[in-house]
Design a protein around this motif. Structure first.
Motif, PDB file in Angstrom:
ATOM      1  N   ARG A 169       0.828  -1.206   0.000  1.00  0.00           N
ATOM      2  CA  ARG A 169       0.000   0.000   0.000  1.00  0.00           C
ATOM      3  C   ARG A 169       0.864   1.259   0.000  1.00  0.00           C
ATOM      4  O   ARG A 169       0.568   2.233  -0.697  1.00  0.00           O
ATOM      5  N   LEU A 170       1.952   1.218   0.791  1.00  0.00           N
ATOM      6  CA  LEU A 170       2.860   2.375   0.805  1.00  0.00           C
ATOM      7  C   LEU A 170       3.495   2.545  -0.576  1.00  0.00           C
ATOM      8  O   LEU A 170       3.642   3.661  -1.076  1.00  0.00           O
ATOM      9  N   ASP A 171       3.835   1.417  -1.209  1.00  0.00           N
ATOM     10  CA  ASP A 171       4.372   1.485  -2.587  1.00  0.00           C
ATOM     11  C   ASP A 171       3.356   2.132  -3.518  1.00  0.00           C
ATOM     12  O   ASP A 171       3.701   2.961  -4.360  1.00  0.00           O
ATOM     13  N   ALA A 172       2.089   1.719  -3.377  1.00  0.00           N
ATOM     14  CA  ALA A 172       1.044   2.243  -4.268  1.00  0.00           C
ATOM     15  C   ALA A 172       0.868   3.743  -4.049  1.00  0.00           C
ATOM     16  O   ALA A 172       0.709   4.511  -5.004  1.00  0.00           O
ATOM     17  N   PHE A 173       0.928   4.166  -2.785  1.00  0.00           N
ATOM     18  CA  PHE A 173       0.787   5.602  -2.504  1.00  0.00           C
ATOM     19  C   PHE A 173       1.949   6.372  -3.139  1.00  0.00           C
ATOM     20  O   PHE A 173       1.749   7.414  -3.772  1.00  0.00           O
ATOM     21  N   GLU A 174       3.150   5.840  -2.973  1.00  0.00           N
ATOM     22  CA  GLU A 174       4.325   6.503  -3.557  1.00  0.00           C
ATOM     23  C   GLU A 174       4.163   6.606  -5.075  1.00  0.00           C
ATOM     24  O   GLU A 174       4.403   7.658  -5.674  1.00  0.00           O
ATOM     25  N   HIS A 175       3.699   5.510  -5.661  1.00  0.00           N
ATOM     26  CA  HIS A 175       3.523   5.503  -7.116  1.00  0.00           C
ATOM     27  C   HIS A 175       2.469   6.534  -7.531  1.00  0.00           C
ATOM     28  O   HIS A 175       2.642   7.258  -8.520  1.00  0.00           O
ATOM     29  N   PHE A 176       1.387   6.611  -6.754  1.00  0.00           N
ATOM     30  CA  PHE A 176       0.329   7.583  -7.043  1.00  0.00           C
ATOM     31  C   PHE A 176       0.902   9.003  -7.041  1.00  0.00           C
ATOM     32  O   PHE A 176       0.654   9.796  -7.962  1.00  0.00           O
ATOM     33  N   VAL A 177       1.684   9.316  -6.019  1.00  0.00           N
ATOM     34  CA  VAL A 177       2.214  10.689  -5.922  1.00  0.00           C
ATOM     35  C   VAL A 177       3.183  10.958  -7.076  1.00  0.00           C
ATOM     36  O   VAL A 177       3.105  12.013  -7.720  1.00  0.00           O
ATOM     37  N   LYS A 178       4.047   9.970  -7.353  1.00  0.00           N
ATOM     38  CA  LYS A 178       5.038  10.193  -8.410  1.00  0.00           C
ATOM     39  C   LYS A 178       4.381  10.334  -9.776  1.00  0.00           C
ATOM     40  O   LYS A 178       4.860  11.086 -10.618  1.00  0.00           O
ATOM     41  N   SER A 179       3.297   9.590  -9.999  1.00  0.00           N
ATOM     42  CA  SER A 179       2.697   9.649 -11.332  1.00  0.00           C
ATOM     43  C   SER A 179       1.583  10.698 -11.440  1.00  0.00           C
ATOM     44  O   SER A 179       0.963  10.820 -12.485  1.00  0.00           O
TER      45      SER A 179
END
Ligand code: GDG
Length: 458
Positions: free
Chosen positions: A277-287
């Motif tokens: 989930r933390l990975d997904a959040f990071e990906h959301f912010v980066k993209s």
């Protein structure tokens, strides 16, 4: 009406004034016990080095007698940490890689179940209805039957039941399956878990599925069913509404002013998918550069089972990951992830759910997941948030208004976060309305009554 006897690993004692309110499950069981009169028996949470634990401690409040037993240190090590939490928990969550089999632990599990049976039996009357909860106590009915008990005994499993190929990697799977056949009703969270159980019996040639939900195995006929657990929906919605005046909630609101709040709430457990989930959040912010500095993700994660090495390790992993992501994408005036590694009060929790634009509930596998239901119940009908929910949570089979995700698919989950943040009000209201209607109708009291109705009729 017969007296009800509830047995679970731990017992929730009645709340004293000033205590935090109990969770829905405890509230519903206490109400059922109060109505019928009865006993709630379980481990006191205490252990000693003595060979034989102290006699049962009894406390009566109203119509309910609480019977608490201590265990020895060896019992806790083998039965609780050893077999229940290092074999059954990972196996039922499809984590073959994390199961650790030891002959001592397996024997300890069956021994403590026998001990529970011996402590419980003298308290029982002939027409008592017995309701056993969860994976710690699967062999309890077999032990009681061995002592000649003919009472109606039901079992409810709060966690998932895996397919035979997963279950059968466990050396004592046969004893576990046999143990379940001694109940009159075996209840699971979802149709999927029930199908895994019944399918396993049939496929392995150890049982048959008959008409009307009946199953036979090991020479016994019993009923299988699914009873998706609910929450105290109306009361929880009320807490959330009232929490607007709570000081902590007001401070939280102020501190996220101008940003969308995303909330995650889970016991620290590998089944909850926190690192993905933390990975997904990071990906959301980066993209989604447009959302930089516009979102705050609050992850509330009370410690759990810290005595089990995988959990202790995970505590470090999650803390490091949150720190790393904040270091990589945060700015001088923006901490993207707020990570709280302890428990917070239930009314405050309800208020925080209500503030959050997204409830991010992405377990890799979960029996039900009450957080998903609490998040929905806590929303403001005028401006509800969006539930992003793992398809592998039992709750996904009911909450069709959620954005369902595969938590292993990091980009897919990140896209769902973006979709949730950008979702127009009308669509949010329509999705929320559908889920809330379902939750009001299928609350925890109904769950309790449905199970007890079927057990009485079994
Ligand atoms: C098992 C099954 C099944 C969490 N943090 C705080 C807090 N909580 C409360 C939540 C919720 C409960 O704990 C967690 O329930 P879940 O259902 O999400 O998960 P498990 O603990 O794994 O429960 C699960 C459940 O049994 C019931 O059958 O749904 O699948 O695994 O109520 O709100 N409560 C407070 N502070 C916290 O920081 N007060």
């Amino acid at each position: 009406m017969s007296r009800l006897v509830v047995v679970s690993n731990r017992v929730t004692l009645p709340q004293k004034s000033g205590d935090a309110p109990a969770g829905g499950l405890a509230v519903a069981l206490q109400a059922a016990l109060e109505e019928r009169g009865g006993i709630w028996m379980g481990w006191s949470g205490k252990s000693s080095g003595a060979k034989e634990p102290a006699p049962l401690a009894m406390q009566t409040h109203g119509n309910i007698t609480y019977a608490l037993t201590d265990l020895t240190k060896t019992d806790v090590e083998e039965y609780y940490h050893g077999f229940a939490n290092r074999v059954l928990w990972p196996i039922c969550h499809y984590r073959l890689d994390l199961a650790e089999y030891g002959r001592k632990e397996m024997a300890g599990y069956f021994r403590v179940n026998r001990f529970f049976a011996h402590r419980l039996a003298p308290l029982l009357r002939e027409d008592d209805i017995i309701w056993v909860h969860d994976y710690h106590l699967i062999p309890l009915a077999a032990e009681l039957r061995q002592m000649g008990l003919k009472n109606r005994i039901g079992f409810f499993l709060h966690i998932p039941w895996p397919p035979a190929d997963v279950l059968f990697t466990m050396p004592v799977h046969e004893e576990i399956m046999k143990g379940l056949s001694h109940y009159d009703l075996v209840g699971f969270q979802t149709d999927h878990d029930l199908a895994n159980f019944a399918g396993g019996l049939v496929r392995e040639g150890i049982g048959e599925a008959l008409e009307g939900g009946k199953l036979t195995s090991y020479g016994r006929t019993f009923k299988g069913g699914f009873y998706p657990i609910g929450i105290e929906t109306a009361a929880f919605a009320d807490y959330a509404k009232k929490a607007a005046t709570n000081l902590i909630v007001r401070k939280a609101k102020q501190s996220v002013e101008g940003r969308d709040l995303i909330i995650g709430v889970d016991r620290l457990d590998y089944s909850k998918g926190i690192t993905q989930r933390l990975d997904a959040f990071e990906h959301f912010v980066k993209s989604n550069p447009g959302h930089h500095n516009r979102v705050t993700y609050l992850q509330i994660t009370p410690k759990s089972r810290s005595e089990v090495p995988e959990y202790e390790q995970m505590q470090r992993t999650v803390a490091e990951q949150a720190g790393r992501v904040n270091g990589a994408i945060g700015t001088v005036d923006w901490v993207p992830i707020r990570y709280i590694n302890r428990s917070i009060g239930r009314p405050v929790l309800a208020g925080l759910y209500r503030l959050a634009r997204i409830g991010l509930v992405t377990p890799l596998r979960d029996g039900m997941n009450l957080v998903a239901k609490e998040y929905v119940a806590a929303q403001d009908p005028e401006n509800p948030g969006v539930l992003v929910l793992s398809r592998f949570a039992g709750a996904a089979r009911e909450l069709r208004g959620a954005l369902l995700v595969n938590p292993y698919d990091i980009e897919g989950t990140a896209n769902a976060i973006a979709r949730g943040i950008n979702m127009p009000l009308e669509e949010r209201q329509e999705r929320w309305g559908r889920m809330m209607e379902h939750l009001l109708e299928h609350d925890v009291t109904r769950w309790c009554n449905d199970f007890l109705r079927d057990l009485t009729a079994a």
